[in-house]
Design a protein around this motif. Structure first.
Motif, short mmCIF file in Angstrom:
data_model
loop_
_atom_site.label_atom_id
_atom_site.label_comp_id
_atom_site.label_asym_id
_atom_site.label_seq_id
_atom_site.Cartn_x
_atom_site.Cartn_y
_atom_site.Cartn_z
N THR A 11 4.09 3.30 5.63
CA THR A 11 4.06 2.19 6.58
C THR A 11 3.33 1.00 5.98
OG1 THR A 11 4.06 3.74 8.44
CG2 THR A 11 3.33 1.49 8.91
N LYS A 12 3.91 -0.18 6.17
CA LYS A 12 3.27 -1.41 5.71
C LYS A 12 3.53 -2.50 6.71
CE LYS A 12 1.35 -4.36 2.86
NZ LYS A 12 -0.08 -4.27 2.56
N ARG A 13 2.47 -3.17 7.09
CA ARG A 13 2.56 -4.24 8.08
C ARG A 13 1.99 -5.51 7.47
NH1 ARG A 13 2.61 -3.57 13.79
NH2 ARG A 13 2.32 -1.34 13.53
N PHE A 14 2.67 -6.62 7.66
CA PHE A 14 2.13 -7.92 7.25
C PHE A 14 1.72 -8.66 8.51
CE2 PHE A 14 5.26 -6.96 3.87
CZ PHE A 14 4.41 -6.96 2.78
N GLY A 15 0.47 -8.99 8.64
CA GLY A 15 0.01 -9.70 9.84
C GLY A 15 0.11 -8.81 11.07
N VAL A 51 6.11 1.65 -3.61
CA VAL A 51 6.28 2.76 -4.56
C VAL A 51 5.71 2.36 -5.93
CG1 VAL A 51 8.00 4.10 -5.83
CG2 VAL A 51 8.28 3.73 -3.38
N LEU A 52 5.91 1.09 -6.30
CA LEU A 52 5.46 0.63 -7.62
C LEU A 52 3.98 0.25 -7.65
CD1 LEU A 52 8.57 -1.55 -8.48
CD2 LEU A 52 7.79 0.44 -9.76
N GLY A 53 3.34 0.25 -6.50
CA GLY A 53 1.91 -0.09 -6.46
C GLY A 53 1.66 -1.58 -6.44
N LEU A 54 2.71 -2.38 -6.23
CA LEU A 54 2.50 -3.82 -6.15
C LEU A 54 1.94 -4.21 -4.78
CD1 LEU A 54 5.79 -5.02 -7.88
CD2 LEU A 54 3.47 -5.29 -8.76
N LEU A 55 2.18 -3.36 -3.80
CA LEU A 55 1.60 -3.54 -2.47
C LEU A 55 0.88 -2.25 -2.10
CD1 LEU A 55 4.64 -5.12 -0.54
CD2 LEU A 55 2.62 -6.32 -1.35
N ARG A 56 -0.11 -2.38 -1.21
CA ARG A 56 -0.83 -1.19 -0.75
C ARG A 56 -0.32 -0.79 0.63
NH1 ARG A 56 -5.09 -3.47 -3.56
NH2 ARG A 56 -5.56 -4.89 -1.87
N ASP A 68 0.78 12.68 -7.50
CA ASP A 68 0.35 11.49 -6.79
C ASP A 68 0.86 10.25 -7.53
OD1 ASP A 68 -1.31 10.18 -4.74
OD2 ASP A 68 -2.38 9.44 -6.50
N ALA A 69 1.37 9.28 -6.77
CA ALA A 69 2.05 8.13 -7.39
C ALA A 69 1.14 7.38 -8.37
CB ALA A 69 2.55 7.19 -6.31
N ALA A 70 -0.13 7.25 -8.03
CA ALA A 70 -1.03 6.47 -8.89
C ALA A 70 -1.09 7.05 -10.31
CB ALA A 70 -2.42 6.44 -8.27
N SER B 236 -7.42 -8.56 -9.65
CA SER B 236 -7.03 -7.17 -9.89
C SER B 236 -6.81 -6.41 -8.60
CB SER B 236 -8.10 -6.45 -10.70
OG SER B 236 -8.35 -7.14 -11.88
N ARG B 237 -7.51 -6.81 -7.56
CA ARG B 237 -7.40 -6.09 -6.28
C ARG B 237 -6.31 -6.66 -5.39
NH1 ARG B 237 -13.60 -4.99 -4.37
NH2 ARG B 237 -14.15 -3.56 -6.02
N ARG B 238 -5.82 -7.81 -5.75
CA ARG B 238 -4.86 -8.52 -4.90
C ARG B 238 -3.50 -7.84 -4.94
NH1 ARG B 238 -3.22 -14.58 -4.76
NH2 ARG B 238 -2.02 -14.07 -6.59
#
Lengths: 295, 240
Positions: A11-15, A51-56, A68-70, B236-238
């Protein structure tokens, strides 16, 4: 066998709005060509960026090849949104940058240029490349180091018909280059239908359906038939216990596996056939049916 | 791993506008000084000639060159969304940004070296070609030290500028930030606390007062290191 990619209630929410990705649980088998489908804004790119770790992720888990993906992201090659290139450098120099960062031997560049059929243009500046060539260069870059999972986000975006055909051929060839699983996100359903082995349909951040493509398409076998007297033919088929509908072309659509059985029945009853074909439901039709159900 | 990122950053500069800027900016300063000197209707004092270069350099050209350099380096990544690729590669994220910062500081140092060499060339040209001849003996050692300290003292501005440029996809934000800093510096020069203003730290090397010079390179160097650390932590954390 562990899946190439598994997500659990991602799940990912923006705002404060609705979640961009809402409890998405994907299961991408190894060596699959997984078509990740959805309209623009459905959440495909956001999911892939998670999935790529560009977003948390706000919640949920991601596992790659059972790990684990990381820890396992080293086994991913990706092309997200647009091909990321340095236009003032040549194709070969662009690949060389990634090769250095990955600590790979120089021969890797020729290998991936051959796969995407770009060796002849490797020494030209990327600024002069067509969009199709850039896309192929982006894929070549993603292939450096033989990743086990290749994520391609809208690889046919903006391509002309020839470029789309070339990309389709390339995507079909990729699994032959090694033990690679391919995730291709797209809103072009007909294109994905031609290459994918598995599909996941995403709508407004939610995964509506995930299945093998042949199971999804084969699950609704039908025969399309037309005769000189449609009402009579419909009555005959209905009387024999078949479910009959009208196709988009106005013909009769019979829920049946075997066209020969339908033909024999109608001919026996004195009907003359003007059209008989196995009806293959399109991915587009299935997609719209699921969207309608979700609504 | 850092060395790989450094090599990649250096290779990215091939045929880039950033690299051209690094030659053009000090070249313009030296060329301007030489043309003005040629135009003089009196013998040229070479000691004065070589010291006019650092003046124009530290007040205007260096801060503007740093602004443009940071924008060009950041736009190489923002322009084609290269972050989507760079940040998915295995390797510590801070290395991506640290390599960029080190290369940026290296380019600023290279510009200072080039300015020194161009001024040397200008002085040689004047000696050979000025119709009324030249006088004076330039102190090249002092010039080299002054330019070196200017490069060190602008570490703070370089890192501030790079941070703003990397954090904003639009080139307008770092451009406005840098131009505003430069012109506020020019406007406030002479004010009591002006020596503390980051964009004037390099110009402080021209001051006859040693404490102003010391403030410039210490604040520039230490402040630059601190800002670099904060930038690495933030970027780095962004999320990309």
């Amino acid at each position: 066998m562990t899946a190439a990619l598994e997500t659990h209630r991602l799940t990912k929410r923006f705002g404060k709005g609705a979640p961009a990705v809402d409890a998405v649980s994907l299961n991408v088998p190894r060596r699959a060509i997984y078509g990740f489908l959805g309209a623009n804004g459905a959440g495909k790119t956001t999911t892939l960026k998670l999935v790529l770790g560009l977003l948390r992720a706000d919640s949920g888990t991601i596992r790659l090849f059972g790990e684990d993906a990381a820890k396992a992201r080293t086994s991913i090659g990706s092309l997200i949104e647009t091909p990321s290139t340095y236009d003032h450098l040549t194709g070969r120099q662009n690949l060389d940058l990634t090769r250095i960062l990955l600590g790979l031997p120089r021969r890797e560049i020729d290998r991936v240029l051959d796969i995407v059929d770009l060796r002849g243009a490797g020494d030209e500046r990327v600024g002069g490349y067509s969009l199709g060539m850039r896309q192929r260069l982006g894929i070549a870059r993603a292939l450096l180091g033989n990743p086990r999972l290749l994520i391609l986000d809208e690889p046919t975006n903006g391509l002309d018909p020839d470029g789309i055909r070339d990309m389709r051929h390339l995507l079909r060839r990729l699994p032959e280059t090694g033990d690679v699983t391919l995730i291709v996100s797209s809103h072009l359903l007909s294109e994905v239908e031609q290459v994918a082995t598995h599909v996941g349909l995403l709508h407004r951040g939610r995964l509506l359906v995930e299945s093998r493509l042949d199971a999804l398409l084969g699950g609704i076998a039908a025969v399309e038939v037309d005769t000189g007297d449609r009402p009579r033919a419909a009555m005959i088929l209905g009387g024999a216990g078949f479910s009959v509908r009208q196709s988009e072309a106005g013909n009769l659509l019979v829920d049946a596996e075997d066209p020969a059985e339908i033909a024999a029945l109608l001919v026996r009853e004195g009907q003359s056939l003007s059209h008989l074909a196995r009806h293959r439901p399109s991915l587009e039709g299935i997609y719209h049916r699921h969207i309608a159900q979700a609504a | 791993m850092l060395h790989r990122y450094l090599i990649a950053e250096i290779l990215k500069l091939r045929r880039s506008l950033a690299l051209m800027l690094c030659v053009a900016a000090p070249g313009c300063v030296a060329l301007l000084g030489t043309i003005i000197a040629f135009d003089k209707k009196a013998p040229v004092n070479l000691a004065a000639f070589v010291m006019t270069g650092p003046g124009i350099w530290s007040f205007v050209m260096l801060p503007l060159a740093i602004t443009a350099l940071s924008v060009l380096m950041a736009q190489m990544e923002h322009g084609s969304r290269n972050w989507n690729h760079l940040l998915t590669l295995p390797g510590a994220r801070p290395h991506v940004f640290l390599a960029k910062a080190i290369v940026m500081l290296g380019l600023v140092a290279a510009m200072s070296v080039l300015l020194f060499l161009f001024l040397l060339g200008g002085a040689a040209l004047l000696s050979l070609l000025h119709p009324l001849g030249v006088t004076g003996h330039p102190d090249y050692a002092a010039l080299a030290i002054r330019l070196g300290l200017m490069a060190l003292s602008c570490t703070l501005v370089s890192m501030l500028q790079l941070w703003v440029a990397l954090a904003n996809r639009s080139f307008v934000v770092p451009l406005v930030f840098g131009i505003a800093g430069t012109f506020i510096g020019i406007g406030t020069f002479g004010a009591t606390k002006a020596a503390w203003f980051p964009w004037l730290l390099a110009a402080g090397m021209l001051s006859p007062r040693p404490e102003i010079q010391q403030l410039g390179w210490m604040l520039g160097g230490i402040g630059g290191a601190a800002v670099m650390a904060a930038m690495l932590l933030h970027l780095s954390r962004r999320e990309a």
